[in-house]
Design a protein around this motif. Structure first.
Motif, PDB file in Angstrom:
ATOM      1  N   THR A  76       0.860  -1.186   0.000  1.00  0.00           N
ATOM      2  CA  THR A  76       0.000   0.000   0.000  1.00  0.00           C
ATOM      3  C   THR A  76       0.895   1.236   0.000  1.00  0.00           C
ATOM      4  N   ARG A  77       0.441   2.255  -0.688  1.00  0.00           N
ATOM      5  CA  ARG A  77       1.185   3.522  -0.725  1.00  0.00           C
ATOM      6  C   ARG A  77       0.258   4.647  -0.281  1.00  0.00           C
ATOM      7  N   ARG A  78       0.561   5.178   0.878  1.00  0.00           N
ATOM      8  CA  ARG A  78      -0.157   6.320   1.448  1.00  0.00           C
ATOM      9  C   ARG A  78      -1.680   6.108   1.447  1.00  0.00           C
ATOM     10  N   LEU A  79      -2.054   4.913   1.834  1.00  0.00           N
ATOM     11  CA  LEU A  79      -3.470   4.533   1.821  1.00  0.00           C
ATOM     12  C   LEU A  79      -4.242   5.277   2.907  1.00  0.00           C
ATOM     13  N   THR A  80      -5.354   5.867   2.508  1.00  0.00           N
ATOM     14  CA  THR A  80      -6.157   6.676   3.431  1.00  0.00           C
ATOM     15  C   THR A  80      -7.635   6.370   3.225  1.00  0.00           C
ATOM     16  N   LYS A  81      -8.368   6.283   4.346  1.00  0.00           N
ATOM     17  CA  LYS A  81      -9.821   6.134   4.263  1.00  0.00           C
ATOM     18  C   LYS A  81     -10.473   7.036   5.291  1.00  0.00           C
ATOM     19  N   CYS A 123      -8.346  -1.155   7.215  1.00  0.00           N
ATOM     20  CA  CYS A 123      -7.202  -1.382   6.328  1.00  0.00           C
ATOM     21  C   CYS A 123      -7.374  -2.700   5.571  1.00  0.00           C
ATOM     22  N   PHE A 124      -7.799  -3.736   6.293  1.00  0.00           N
ATOM     23  CA  PHE A 124      -8.017  -5.055   5.705  1.00  0.00           C
ATOM     24  C   PHE A 124      -9.125  -4.998   4.643  1.00  0.00           C
ATOM     25  N   ASN A 125     -10.193  -4.273   4.954  1.00  0.00           N
ATOM     26  CA  ASN A 125     -11.297  -4.128   3.998  1.00  0.00           C
ATOM     27  C   ASN A 125     -10.875  -3.349   2.754  1.00  0.00           C
ATOM     28  N   LEU A 126      -9.933  -2.433   2.920  1.00  0.00           N
ATOM     29  CA  LEU A 126      -9.388  -1.720   1.757  1.00  0.00           C
ATOM     30  C   LEU A 126      -8.557  -2.664   0.896  1.00  0.00           C
ATOM     31  N   LEU A 127      -7.703  -3.441   1.561  1.00  0.00           N
ATOM     32  CA  LEU A 127      -6.835  -4.370   0.835  1.00  0.00           C
ATOM     33  C   LEU A 127      -7.637  -5.398   0.053  1.00  0.00           C
ATOM     34  N   THR A 128      -8.745  -5.862   0.656  1.00  0.00           N
ATOM     35  CA  THR A 128      -9.534  -6.919   0.023  1.00  0.00           C
ATOM     36  C   THR A 128     -10.660  -6.354  -0.833  1.00  0.00           C
ATOM     37  N   LYS A 129     -10.660  -5.038  -1.030  1.00  0.00           N
ATOM     38  CA  LYS A 129     -11.538  -4.351  -1.972  1.00  0.00           C
ATOM     39  C   LYS A 129     -12.995  -4.279  -1.530  1.00  0.00           C
ATOM     40  N   PHE A 130     -13.217  -4.416  -0.231  1.00  0.00           N
ATOM     41  CA  PHE A 130     -14.577  -4.256   0.273  1.00  0.00           C
ATOM     42  C   PHE A 130     -14.874  -2.794   0.593  1.00  0.00           C
ATOM     43  N   LEU A 131     -13.820  -1.984   0.605  1.00  0.00           N
ATOM     44  CA  LEU A 131     -13.968  -0.536   0.762  1.00  0.00           C
ATOM     45  C   LEU A 131     -13.120   0.143  -0.305  1.00  0.00           C
ATOM     46  N   SER A 169      -2.806   4.191  -2.944  1.00  0.00           N
ATOM     47  CA  SER A 169      -2.947   3.094  -3.905  1.00  0.00           C
ATOM     48  C   SER A 169      -2.547   1.754  -3.291  1.00  0.00           C
ATOM     49  N   ILE A 170      -3.032   0.690  -3.949  1.00  0.00           N
ATOM     50  CA  ILE A 170      -2.732  -0.687  -3.533  1.00  0.00           C
ATOM     51  C   ILE A 170      -2.159  -1.408  -4.746  1.00  0.00           C
ATOM     52  N   LYS A 226     -12.457  -4.854  -8.240  1.00  0.00           N
ATOM     53  CA  LYS A 226     -13.502  -5.387  -7.361  1.00  0.00           C
ATOM     54  C   LYS A 226     -12.997  -6.665  -6.674  1.00  0.00           C
ATOM     55  N   PRO A 227     -13.657  -7.067  -5.555  1.00  0.00           N
ATOM     56  CA  PRO A 227     -13.203  -8.262  -4.821  1.00  0.00           C
ATOM     57  C   PRO A 227     -13.052  -9.508  -5.692  1.00  0.00           C
ATOM     58  N   ASP A 228     -14.012  -9.772  -6.577  1.00  0.00           N
ATOM     59  CA  ASP A 228     -13.913 -10.993  -7.385  1.00  0.00           C
ATOM     60  C   ASP A 228     -12.764 -10.906  -8.385  1.00  0.00           C
TER      61      ASP A 228
END
Length: 252
Positions: free
Chosen positions: A9-14, A48-56, A62-63, A74-76
């Motif tokens: 992840t690079r400078r990931l923000t939510k 963070c986990f939900n961002l990585l797995t594309k649920f958010l 960026s990832i 998307k998750p799939d």
């Protein structure tokens, strides 16, 4: 030269209505490692986990998966790239035996639809592989037990088997040891170690103690930011971890 990270992840923000649940996080997970993302409640690890797995969707940053930008996938789509979140497909069918659950996951891996009617012959083709996966997670004696009737720790083992059926390169496990008694924790930790032998595991965990011997690298989050990252010896000695994480653990 550093080896290419399997996920980065690079400078990931939510942000949620102005509140930064994850703030400017940069993490690298090396291939072939067991990497834990830990922190007290409210530290931002689940976001963070939900961002990585594309649920958010991230608000910024960026990832990258194996060098490819997957920020907007998307998750799939990321699952097809080889990155699978444990419960993504392991919403286990409670009224089916353990073996049938794994067969269905194998069927899905082949891109076939869940066809309960007339698919018995096709499902039988998966029998051998499904049995070997159950054996891998120590469930071969539970093959014919309905999922709903499995003890809690065994249910989590079945989730691992259905995740392994998708043959992931990167397994993302969301608190795989939560709610377990000591015996189940030991067994499941050993199981994670075994299945990680030829793949990468990123796990979110609450308890620093249980990742101590299991993980090669630990990222500690606090208030949505990376507090410290390193092996267990490094993070457990860090005074900020002791204060913010261990000191606060009894409040959770």
């Amino acid at each position: 030269m550093m080896a290419e990270a399997i996920i980065e992840t690079r400078r990931l923000t939510k942000s949620f209505r102005g509140f930064k649940a994850v703030n400017d996080i940069s993490i690298r997970v090396e291939p072939g490692t067991i990497h834990a993302l830990i922190g007290a409640n409210g530290a931002g690890k689940t976001t963070c986990f939900n961002l990585l797995t594309k649920f958010l969707e991230p608000s910024a940053g960026s990832i990258l998966y194996k060098g490819r930008d997957i920020t907007r996938l998307k998750p799939d789509q990321v699952a097809r790239l080889g990155m699978v979140r444990s419960f993504q497909i392991s919403a286990v069918f409670s009224q089916l035996p353990a073996l049938e659950n794994v067969k269905l996951a194998l069927q899905r891996r082949r891109g076939e639809s869940y066809d309960f009617w007339g698919s018995q012959r096709r499902l039988e083709a998966y029998h051998e592989r499904a049995m070997s996966l159950l054996e891998e997670v120590g469930l071969d004696d539970w093959a014919d037990t309905l999922s709903a009737e499995l003890p809690y720790g065994r249910k989590r083992a079945l989730e691992l088997a259905t995740t392994l059926a998708l043959d992931p390169e990167l397994m993302l496990l969301d608190e795989p040891l939560a709610g377990m008694g000591t015996e189940d924790v030991g067994r499941t930790a050993e199981l994670i170690r075994r299945v990680a032998a030829d793949r990468t595991v990123l796990m979110v965990e609450h308890n620093l103690g249980v990742v101590a011997e299991l993980c090669d690298r630990i990222t500690v989050l606090a208030r949505g930011e990376v507090l410290v990252e390193g092996d267990y010896a490094t993070v457990s000695r860090d005074p900020r971890v002791i204060e913010s994480y261990i000191g606060g653990a009894h409040h959770d």
